[in-house]
Design a protein around this motif. Structure first.
Motif, PDB file in Angstrom:
ATOM      1  N   ASP A   1      -2.893   9.856   1.669  1.00 33.03           N
ATOM      2  CA  ASP A   1      -4.129   8.999   1.242  1.00 33.03           C
ATOM      3  C   ASP A   1      -4.660   8.101   2.309  1.00 33.03           C
ATOM      4  O   ASP A   1      -4.060   7.041   2.469  1.00 33.03           O
ATOM      5  CB  ASP A   1      -3.284   8.127   0.052  1.00 33.03           C
ATOM      6  CG  ASP A   1      -4.433   7.404  -0.654  1.00 33.03           C
ATOM      7  OD1 ASP A   1      -5.462   7.245  -0.239  1.00 33.03           O
ATOM      8  OD2 ASP A   1      -4.282   7.158  -1.660  1.00 33.03           O
TER       9      ASP A   1
ATOM     10  N   CYS B   1       2.281   7.745   2.065  1.00 32.62           N
ATOM     11  CA  CYS B   1       1.150   7.359   1.259  1.00 32.62           C
ATOM     12  C   CYS B   1       0.679   8.962   0.861  1.00 32.62           C
ATOM     13  O   CYS B   1      -0.299   9.143   0.283  1.00 32.62           O
ATOM     14  CB  CYS B   1       0.032   6.698   1.968  1.00 32.62           C
ATOM     15  SG  CYS B   1      -0.320   7.693   3.385  1.00 32.62           S
TER      16      CYS B   1
ATOM     17  N   GLN C   1      -6.646   0.627   4.416  1.00 31.15           N
ATOM     18  CA  GLN C   1      -6.629  -0.685   3.656  1.00 31.15           C
ATOM     19  C   GLN C   1      -5.397  -1.582   4.420  1.00 31.15           C
ATOM     20  O   GLN C   1      -5.455  -2.454   4.845  1.00 31.15           O
ATOM     21  CB  GLN C   1      -6.534  -0.589   2.271  1.00 31.15           C
ATOM     22  CG  GLN C   1      -7.633  -0.088   1.526  1.00 31.15           C
ATOM     23  CD  GLN C   1      -7.154   0.252   0.032  1.00 31.15           C
ATOM     24  OE1 GLN C   1      -6.203   0.491  -0.252  1.00 31.15           O
ATOM     25  NE2 GLN C   1      -8.288  -0.199  -0.830  1.00 31.15           N
ATOM     26  N   CYS C   2      -4.318  -0.840   4.849  1.00 27.92           N
ATOM     27  CA  CYS C   2      -3.107  -1.454   5.244  1.00 27.92           C
ATOM     28  C   CYS C   2      -3.486  -1.588   6.861  1.00 27.92           C
ATOM     29  O   CYS C   2      -3.126  -2.798   7.389  1.00 27.92           O
ATOM     30  CB  CYS C   2      -1.968  -0.518   5.263  1.00 27.92           C
ATOM     31  SG  CYS C   2      -0.373  -1.194   5.726  1.00 27.92           S
TER      32      CYS C   2
ATOM     33  N   PHE D   1       0.849  -1.333   0.017  1.00 27.29           N
ATOM     34  CA  PHE D   1       0.019  -0.056  -0.032  1.00 27.29           C
ATOM     35  C   PHE D   1       0.870   1.427   0.038  1.00 27.29           C
ATOM     36  O   PHE D   1       0.092   2.271   0.094  1.00 27.29           O
ATOM     37  CB  PHE D   1      -0.913   0.018   1.208  1.00 27.29           C
ATOM     38  CG  PHE D   1      -1.994  -1.059   1.222  1.00 27.29           C
ATOM     39  CD1 PHE D   1      -3.075  -0.917   0.059  1.00 27.29           C
ATOM     40  CD2 PHE D   1      -1.788  -2.192   1.984  1.00 27.29           C
ATOM     41  CE1 PHE D   1      -3.921  -2.099   0.300  1.00 27.29           C
ATOM     42  CE2 PHE D   1      -2.768  -3.263   1.983  1.00 27.29           C
ATOM     43  CZ  PHE D   1      -3.758  -3.159   1.114  1.00 27.29           C
TER      44      PHE D   1
ATOM     45  N   CYS E   1       2.696   2.952   2.250  1.00 34.34           N
ATOM     46  CA  CYS E   1       2.610   3.595   3.308  1.00 34.34           C
ATOM     47  C   CYS E   1       3.614   3.426   4.445  1.00 34.34           C
ATOM     48  O   CYS E   1       2.927   3.479   5.784  1.00 34.34           O
ATOM     49  CB  CYS E   1       1.175   3.447   3.788  1.00 34.34           C
ATOM     50  SG  CYS E   1       0.399   2.120   4.177  1.00 34.34           S
TER      51      CYS E   1
ATOM     52  N   LYS F   1      -7.281   6.499   2.444  1.00 34.20           N
ATOM     53  CA  LYS F   1      -7.809   5.060   1.965  1.00 34.20           C
ATOM     54  C   LYS F   1      -6.856   4.184   2.051  1.00 34.20           C
ATOM     55  O   LYS F   1      -6.891   3.187   2.558  1.00 34.20           O
ATOM     56  CB  LYS F   1      -8.280   5.292   0.597  1.00 34.20           C
ATOM     57  CG  LYS F   1      -8.934   3.933   0.146  1.00 34.20           C
ATOM     58  CD  LYS F   1      -9.599   4.368  -1.182  1.00 34.20           C
ATOM     59  CE  LYS F   1     -10.310   2.932  -1.822  1.00 34.20           C
ATOM     60  NZ  LYS F   1     -10.822   3.078  -3.071  1.00 34.20           N
ATOM     61  N   ARG F   2      -5.595   4.356   1.509  1.00 31.41           N
ATOM     62  CA  ARG F   2      -4.520   3.195   1.244  1.00 31.41           C
ATOM     63  C   ARG F   2      -4.105   2.981   2.670  1.00 31.41           C
ATOM     64  O   ARG F   2      -3.751   1.887   3.199  1.00 31.41           O
ATOM     65  CB  ARG F   2      -3.294   3.728   0.313  1.00 31.41           C
ATOM     66  CG  ARG F   2      -3.509   3.823  -1.119  1.00 31.41           C
ATOM     67  CD  ARG F   2      -2.311   3.766  -1.832  1.00 31.41           C
ATOM     68  NE  ARG F   2      -1.225   4.260  -1.274  1.00 31.41           N
ATOM     69  CZ  ARG F   2      -0.535   5.432  -1.693  1.00 31.41           C
ATOM     70  NH1 ARG F   2      -0.717   6.043  -2.703  1.00 31.41           N
ATOM     71  NH2 ARG F   2       0.633   5.741  -1.356  1.00 31.41           N
TER      72      ARG F   2
END
Length: 213
Positions: free
Chosen positions: A160, A157, A166-167, A59, A61, A162-163
């Motif tokens: 971001d 990131c 997700q991580c 991702f 990040c 969203k990323r």
């Protein structure tokens, strides 16, 4: 799989632990450590956090997840006393609040602490524990060495969210819960009733899904 225990844990607990390790890709069908599992076993953090660190490569990040992992390893980051001082401290805490949840709120606090000099005076004025924040900096340095050792890139990131979320879910996937009509959260696994902690930034909100760490 058989082990010698001083006091044997319940078989159900052992089974759940094995299922969790298998689902996370830490062990194979025969109960042996996978390549990722061997690396994760060397990290001085619990499996979920270690999984996030390794997922950060996908991702992109690593910088942010490293800070979040360090912050979740310390307790009592915010100092909120009783009475009128507590009300003022709460106003300071809200300056760090991220609508996406507690993990990003902790990230905001960490970034601000590092940016503004890492001083005890600054922490006192912003309702933060200097001891906890200093400990988080130390833990982050230790975890950074593990990431470098395993070739995990320290990418950012660039905001971001969203990323980043997700991580986070890649590590806390077993702790997912959904809001139901009766006003409670039910775990995705087992349908157990869960409650958002009063200190959580999500306590007064009702997101449809949450991941509880």
């Amino acid at each position: 799989m058989k082990f010698e225990w001083v006091s044997s844990p319940p078989a159900e607990s052992v089974l759940r632990a094995i299922e969790g390790l298998f689902a996370a890709g830490m062990i194979d069908d025969d109960g042996r450590l996978t390549a990722v599992g061997e690396k994760v076993s060397e990290c001085p953090v619990e499996v979920g956090i270690a999984r996030m660190l390794f997922s950060s490569k996908e991702f992109k990040c690593g910088e942010e997840i490293l800070s979040i992992a360090a912050m979740t390893a310390v307790q009592d980051v915010f100092v909120i006393p009783d009475g009128a001082p507590g009300a003022l401290a709460e106003l300071e805490r809200r300056k760090f609040v991220a609508e996406e949840g507690d993990h990003l709120t902790l990230l905001n606090a960490y970034n601000a602490f590092v940016k503004y000099g890492r001083s005890s005076g600054w922490c006192k004025g912003h309702a933060l524990s200097f001891r906890a924040m200093s400990r988080a900096v130390s833990i982050r340095l230790q975890l950074k060495k593990y990431m470098q050792r395993f070739g995990l890139p320290l990418e950012s990131c660039q905001g971001d969210a969203k990323r980043l979320r997700q991580c986070l879910v890649s590590g806390y996937w077993r702790n997912g819960a959904r809001w139901v009509a009766d006003g409670t959260y039910r775990s995705v696994r087992g349908n157990t009733v869960l409650h958002v902690h009063p200190n959580s930034v999500l306590f007064t909100r009702k997101p449809k899904t949450v991941s509880i760490s």
